[in-house]
Design an enzyme around this catalytic site. Structure first.
Site, PDB file in Angstrom:
ATOM      1  N   HIS A 390       1.072  -0.905  -0.137  1.00 24.69           N
ATOM      2  CA  HIS A 390       0.059   0.091  -0.604  1.00 24.69           C
ATOM      3  C   HIS A 390       0.794   1.359  -0.095  1.00 24.69           C
ATOM      4  O   HIS A 390       0.544   2.257  -1.410  1.00 24.69           O
ATOM      5  CB  HIS A 390      -0.842   0.034   1.686  1.00 24.69           C
ATOM      6  CG  HIS A 390      -1.471   0.710   1.520  1.00 24.69           C
ATOM      7  ND1 HIS A 390      -3.055   1.400   0.767  1.00 24.69           N
ATOM      8  CD2 HIS A 390      -1.461   2.566   1.613  1.00 24.69           C
ATOM      9  CE1 HIS A 390      -3.638   2.409   1.311  1.00 24.69           C
ATOM     10  NE2 HIS A 390      -2.888   3.307   1.760  1.00 24.69           N
ATOM     11  N   GLU A 391       1.676   1.918   0.938  1.00 24.28           N
ATOM     12  CA  GLU A 391       2.723   2.425   1.226  1.00 24.28           C
ATOM     13  C   GLU A 391       3.806   2.602  -0.398  1.00 24.28           C
ATOM     14  O   GLU A 391       3.652   3.635  -0.611  1.00 24.28           O
ATOM     15  CB  GLU A 391       3.568   2.673   2.075  1.00 24.28           C
ATOM     16  CG  GLU A 391       2.900   2.309   3.496  1.00 24.28           C
ATOM     17  CD  GLU A 391       1.188   4.010   4.240  1.00 24.28           C
ATOM     18  OE1 GLU A 391       1.391   4.644   2.632  1.00 24.28           O
ATOM     19  OE2 GLU A 391       0.563   3.528   4.480  1.00 24.28           O
ATOM     20  N   HIS A 394       2.136   4.044  -2.934  1.00 27.93           N
ATOM     21  CA  HIS A 394       2.035   5.750  -2.955  1.00 27.93           C
ATOM     22  C   HIS A 394       3.226   5.998  -3.146  1.00 27.93           C
ATOM     23  O   HIS A 394       3.371   7.120  -3.764  1.00 27.93           O
ATOM     24  CB  HIS A 394       2.066   6.504  -1.003  1.00 27.93           C
ATOM     25  CG  HIS A 394       0.452   5.874  -1.193  1.00 27.93           C
ATOM     26  ND1 HIS A 394      -0.631   6.618  -1.442  1.00 27.93           N
ATOM     27  CD2 HIS A 394      -0.116   5.545   0.110  1.00 27.93           C
ATOM     28  CE1 HIS A 394      -1.936   6.879  -1.056  1.00 27.93           C
ATOM     29  NE2 HIS A 394      -1.213   5.932   0.145  1.00 27.93           N
ATOM     30  N   HIS A 397       4.095   5.980  -6.887  1.00 28.79           N
ATOM     31  CA  HIS A 397       3.574   7.180  -7.476  1.00 28.79           C
ATOM     32  C   HIS A 397       4.136   8.840  -7.154  1.00 28.79           C
ATOM     33  O   HIS A 397       4.570   9.877  -8.183  1.00 28.79           O
ATOM     34  CB  HIS A 397       2.021   7.274  -6.519  1.00 28.79           C
ATOM     35  CG  HIS A 397       0.861   8.140  -6.996  1.00 28.79           C
ATOM     36  ND1 HIS A 397      -0.882   8.330  -7.354  1.00 28.79           N
ATOM     37  CD2 HIS A 397       1.044   9.102  -8.726  1.00 28.79           C
ATOM     38  CE1 HIS A 397      -1.304   8.976  -7.998  1.00 28.79           C
ATOM     39  NE2 HIS A 397      -0.291   9.623  -8.519  1.00 28.79           N
TER      40      HIS A 397
END
Length: 599
Positions: A390-391, A394, A397
């Site tokens: 998940h992180e 980020h 991105h």
């Protein structure tokens, strides 16, 4: 790291910490940059009264502004990361406060900027920025023109700027109270007394021994009960600050103020709550299933996180988790996986819990250095593998945004960010399910995935509804947010979302007082919209070909060059319509039906 003792920050090996030297080699370098900020600010002030003199003067001002904001970002970022790693470190606290003071003084000093910039007639400034020299600033100017209706006079902007630092008081006090001052004691589990912290609380809630869950729940919320009035006052103060700033600028509501900058219609927020609300029968069915599978006479609040399927033996080192992420992200290609996994094994990540470290996890990047990740990784928690992915979503991105956009428009919105992160979670789930060695693991993966979607879609929507109710209670109904009022609002939502099978404790509604994201108003709904978009895009990329993957990368590369609704349309999903939310609800329904049949 021993699970029975939380180490001090100074005792954490360097290889387990993030490498902040890519920002500053030492604190002296940071100090030097901090001291440069007032002098660079003078270069911006020299442009005061001249921005409308012509394109050359405007360009000169933009370059001066970019220079100081670039340094300001790095200074603040470094201090913030130092603080988050050990919130009990007095020197780190001082650094963060000094960085915030410098930022507040800077914003106050350049309070002339937006009013003067936006005083230039639209036709004139739009003509100027057609020139190639404005390539790095064109998006910034366009976005400034979007918020023009809510920019105040120079004097008024200066007053609001001076209030920024004091406006952080409620959030900072809440963080220090809950992460540093509160002591939760220990919980007797597996024959040992184990420390109860924000990080270990989730482990205790998954413990198959109900007495362990009950003890952890009671001790955890006992601390919040003893500080309930203080925390309620802090949150009420945060809501009051949101309303003050929205009214000062002339927005119709604090919700509109929070969404307007990103060009997200208020209807998107309300549509989320309405669509999820229409599908709560499936959620209630899930809790009924949970009660039946766990063979409970009464389903209690501390029973909702224990896995529905027995947890297989799971012990995965940090390095092994990185390789799981590498395999799961394979549909995105080796450039993506090599970059992400190299960062996770390199200096991007602060891996494990230490005393005073912020709970949970986050990704935080700036234009310089790495897109850093804070984890509190535990090798016995499968969820922490998902959190890593998940992180990592980020951070990748951020990496694509930085490397495809100029400084003045590289930052993407949180609305988009939660898509990139939950996209990665879906790929991890599919990868683990495909490679499961037996039915026991498959059952566990299905049950945990249903729980994860529930946590991101339904739970965050419930939080979003709570935030909206709290703000509207004050700004529309004129009712103050007392401790009892906050608990009453939250209890009503607990009953609505959990349904008739749940028996709540007296302290259950204190959950509404412990969520740190509430101090960043109207943030959590983006988790729900994010997973809705992510589920659609993950299916589109994995079932599609090169074109669909390239659409997704174009979305990641957009950074701040597009508004979020537009950027997601580039990827292949329209969040102004209810269909993505309904499709996510349908995905959850499918999982619940599968679980009902299997379990």
């Amino acid at each position: 790291m021993s699970e029975d003792k939380i180490p001090l920050r100074k005792d954490v090996p360097a290889g387990d910490k993030w490498d902040l030297t890519v920002l500053y080699e030492n604190k002296n370098e940071w100090e030097a940059d901090l001291k440069r900020i007032p002098f660079m600010t003078e270069n911006v002030l020299a442009c005061k009264g001249h921005l409308a003199d012509g394109p050359d003067k405007l360009l000169e001002g933009l370059m001066a502004l970019e220079t100081v904001e670039h340094v300001m970002e790095r200074v603040h970022h470094y201090a913030s990361l130092m603080h988050e790693a050990d919130q009990g470190d007095g020197k780190a606290q001082e650094m963060q406060k000094r960085a915030m003071m410098a930022y507040t003084q800077y914003v106050a000093a350049i309070s002339f900027w937006d009013p003067e910039l936006l005083a230039i007639p639209d036709d004139k400034i739009n003509e100027w920025i057609k020139a190639k020299e404005f390539d790095n600033y064109r998006v910034y100017i366009k976005k400034a023109l979007h918020i023009k209706p809510y920019i105040l006079s120079e004097k008024e902007e200066k007053i609001l700027a001076l209030q920024i630092e004091s406006g952080e008081t409620a959030s900072n006090a809440f963080s220090l109270l809950t992460n540093v001052d509160m002591e939760f004691g220990t919980v007797h589990a597996d024959g040992k007394d184990k420390p109860l912290t924000h990080s270990t609380y989730s482990d205790f809630m998954e413990n198959p021994d109900r007495s362990v869950r009950k003890e952890a729940y009671g001790k955890f919320y006992a601390q919040f009960a003893s500080h309930a009035n203080t925390i309620a006052a802090l949150y009420a103060g945060s809501v009051a600050d949101d309303i003050f700033r929205s009214r000062a600028r002339g927005y119709g509501s604090s919700l509109e103020a929070a969404l307007y900058k990103d060009k997200v219609p208020v209807s998107v927020y309300r549509n989320l709550i309405a669509t999820v609300g229409k599908n709560l029968d499936t959620l209630h069915k899930y809790y009924s299933l949970r009660k039946r599978v766990l063979k409970l006479d009464e389903l209690r609040h501390y029973d909702v996180y224990v896995p529905l399927a027995p947890k297989p033996e799971f012990k995965t080192s940090y390095e092994e988790a990185v390789e799981i992420v590498r395999g799961a992200m394979a549909p995105l290609g080796t450039e993506y996986t090599d970059r992400l996994c190299g960062g996770l094994l390199g200096g991007w990540c602060d891996r494990y819990e230490n005393k005073g470290k912020r709970s949970g996890a986050f990704s935080s990047g700036c234009y310089d250095g790495y897109p850093f990740i804070l984890l509190n990784y535990k090798d016995t928690s499968l969820r922490d593998v998902y959190t890593m992915a998940h992180e990592g979503g980020h951070s990748m991105h951020s990496w694509y945004s930085v490397h495809n956009n100029p400084f003045m428009c590289y930052e993407y919105t949180i609305f988009e960010a939660e898509t990139a992160s939950t996209f990665n979670e879906e790929l991890v789930f599919e990868y683990l399910l495909k490679n499961a060695k037996d039915d026991a693991m498959r059952k566990y993966l299905l049950s945990s995935r249903a729980a994860d979607i529930l946590a991101t879609l339904h739970r965050q929507t419930m939080f979003a509804e709570f935030e909206l109710a709290c703000h509207e209670s004050v700004e529309q109904e004129g009712r103050p947010l007392s401790t009892d009022a906050l608990r009453s609002i939250y209890r009503g939502l607990l009953e609505k979302y959990f349904g008739p099978e749940m028996v709540f404790e007296e302290e259950s509604d204190l959950e509404g007082l412990r969520i740190p994201h509430f101090y960043n108003a109207f943030y959590v709904y983006k988790y729900s919209t994010g997973i809705s978009a992510a589920l659609a895009l993950a299916r589109r990329v994995t079932e599609g070909g090169a074109a669909e993957r390239e659409d997704y990368f174009n979305f990641l590369k957009s950074g701040g060059s597009r508004y979020p609704i537009e950027a997601l349309r580039v990827a292949g999903v329209d969040m102004e319509r209810p269909e993505p939310i309904q499709a996510a609800c349908d995905s959850f329904k499918s999982l619940v039906n599968q679980l009902d049949a299997i379990l």
